[in-house]
Design an enzyme around this catalytic site. Structure first.
Site, PDB file in Angstrom:
ATOM      1  N   LYS A 111       0.839  -1.308  -0.009  1.00 40.34           N
ATOM      2  CA  LYS A 111       0.260   0.012  -0.121  1.00 40.34           C
ATOM      3  C   LYS A 111       0.838   1.242   0.134  1.00 40.34           C
ATOM      4  CE  LYS A 111      -4.308  -1.730   1.070  1.00 40.34           C
ATOM      5  NZ  LYS A 111      -5.323  -2.420   1.936  1.00 40.34           N
ATOM      6  N   LYS A 193      -7.147 -11.691 -10.045  1.00 40.81           N
ATOM      7  CA  LYS A 193      -8.009 -11.901  -9.032  1.00 40.81           C
ATOM      8  C   LYS A 193      -9.318 -10.995  -9.241  1.00 40.81           C
ATOM      9  CE  LYS A 193      -8.629 -10.414  -4.813  1.00 40.81           C
ATOM     10  NZ  LYS A 193      -8.291 -10.404  -3.166  1.00 40.81           N
ATOM     11  N   LYS A 196     -12.997  -6.291  -5.849  1.00 43.51           N
ATOM     12  CA  LYS A 196     -14.006  -5.042  -5.791  1.00 43.51           C
ATOM     13  C   LYS A 196     -13.213  -3.718  -5.997  1.00 43.51           C
ATOM     14  CE  LYS A 196     -13.777  -5.451  -0.871  1.00 43.51           C
ATOM     15  NZ  LYS A 196     -14.362  -6.121   0.032  1.00 43.51           N
TER      16      LYS A 196
END
Ligand code: ATP
Ligand code: LTN
Length: 327
Positions: A111, A193, A196
């Site tokens: 991140k 993958k 969302k």
């Protein structure tokens, strides 16, 4: 009965990948284990999120969990923030965690690498709070996705450290990584993958998508030019992904589906998978709407928090005594 605990962040809308990889597994586990499932809403604050959005995500998540078959009679379903012992033990775990230890967490490093600004201290200390979430309940098993195993390892280290420094207090939990095949891929890019936050709109099926729209996404899924229905994730990732989805939703083993498709092409496989997705979503969404309208969510959460707090409060009192916070 062995105890199992898991948490999920209410950071966005749920996908078919979340259902097949996580929710469906929880529904199966609920008969075998004493289950605790909580919405990690305090974790959701590590990245800026609007209050209205957090509230909506949380309600939707609970309603979808119930619609998918989690039974509040069998599972304790609650909000992290409804049990203040999470934050209380979270601080103690933060103080037990090494600065460098947290810096080595892969998810944090990833991140950091992606986001140039807006990295919060909460994102950094999040694994310590996650350890507290787990250790409060002495679970035997913690089902998580692959990306979370490092955090469960840290949890184990912190439990052992505390037990050694004070005295035996926490059970050292085992991670349970969702089975292979339980990874659903992006329909447009079947080596990535289904996610969302990072998929193309046509590549991801949202559990609240219009069912007919979702069926079309399956119909336009990327496959290959080999023209033979086979389960071969390496060479035929798109077709294998469709087989995984169809098998998960119908409970028919992949081998048996492949056998039926001898000499039959991709169009039929897409049509059948599309139909399975259409039926699944139609049914799930009808239940979801009913649950939201019934007001049952508030009741489930109230009972869940009561149950969870009974265990968590006992543990935090013990910890406060051992570390010297309570006199
Ligand atoms: P994001 O896509 O934003 O990275 P996510 O969908 O992975 O998030 P999590 O909250 O980390 O969201 O996932 C919740 C659970 O769903 C985890 O147990 C994770 O392993 C599972 N899951 C998520 N995506 C998939 C997928 N495509 N296939 C199978 N399981 C999945
Ligand atoms: N970090 C997890 C969510 C989470 C969790 C937990 C999972 C928070 N606390 C405790 C298992 C146990 C995630 O990002 N999916």
């Amino acid at each position: 009965m062995k105890r199992m605990l898991s948490g999920i962040k209410p950071t966005g809308r749920l996908t078919l990948g979340n259902y097949i990889g996580a929710i469906r597994e929880f529904v199966k586990y609920q008969d075998e284990y004493e289950m605790y499932i909580f919405i990690a809403n305090q974790h959701a604050l590590t990245i800026p999120i609007k209050a209205s959005e957090l509230r909506k995500n949380t309600k939707d998540l609970i309603a979808i969990y119930l619609a998918a078959g989690l039974d509040p009679e069998k599972v304790t379903l609650f909000l992290q923030s409804d049990v203040p012992a999470h934050a209380q033990l979270g601080w103690i775990m933060t103080c037990l965690s090494g600065y460098g230890e947290l810096q080595r967490m892969t998810q944090f490093k990833d991140k950091m690498a992606k986001q140039e600004s807006g990295i919060t201290a909460g994102l950094y200390t999040y694994p310590s709070l996650m350890a507290a979430d787990i250790l409060l309940y002495d679970p035997d098993y913690v089902p998580v996705g692959q990306d979370q195993t490092q955090h469960v390892e840290l949890t184990r280290d912190l439990a052992e450290r505390f037990n050694k420094r004070y005295s035996d207090t926490f059970k050292v939990p085992e991670p349970v990584v969702t089975k292979v095949g339980a990874k659903i891929y992006d329909l447009q890019n079947p080596v990535k993958k289904m996610s969302k936050s990072e998929s193309s709109p046509k590549g991801v099926i949202d559990l609240l998508d219009d069912p007919a729209f979702a069926r079309n996404k399956i119909k336009s899924a990327v496959t290959d030019s080999l023209g033979k229905v086979a389960f071969d994730p390496e060479n035929q990732p798109g077709v294998s992904n469709l087989l995984t989805i169809l098998s998960a939703l119908t409970e028919e083993p992949i081998d048996s589906i492949v056998a039926r498709y001898e000499g039959i092409g991709y169009a039929e496989l897409k049509a059948e998978t599309g139909e399975a997705v259409f039926n699944f979503l139609t049914d799930l969404q009808a239940k979801y709407k009913e649950i939201l309208a019934s007001g049952v969510v508030d009741q489930v959460l109230e009972n869940g928090a009561k149950n969870a707090a009974r265990i968590a409060n006992k543990k935090i009192s013990k910890v406060y005594r051992k570390v010297g916070l309570s006199l």
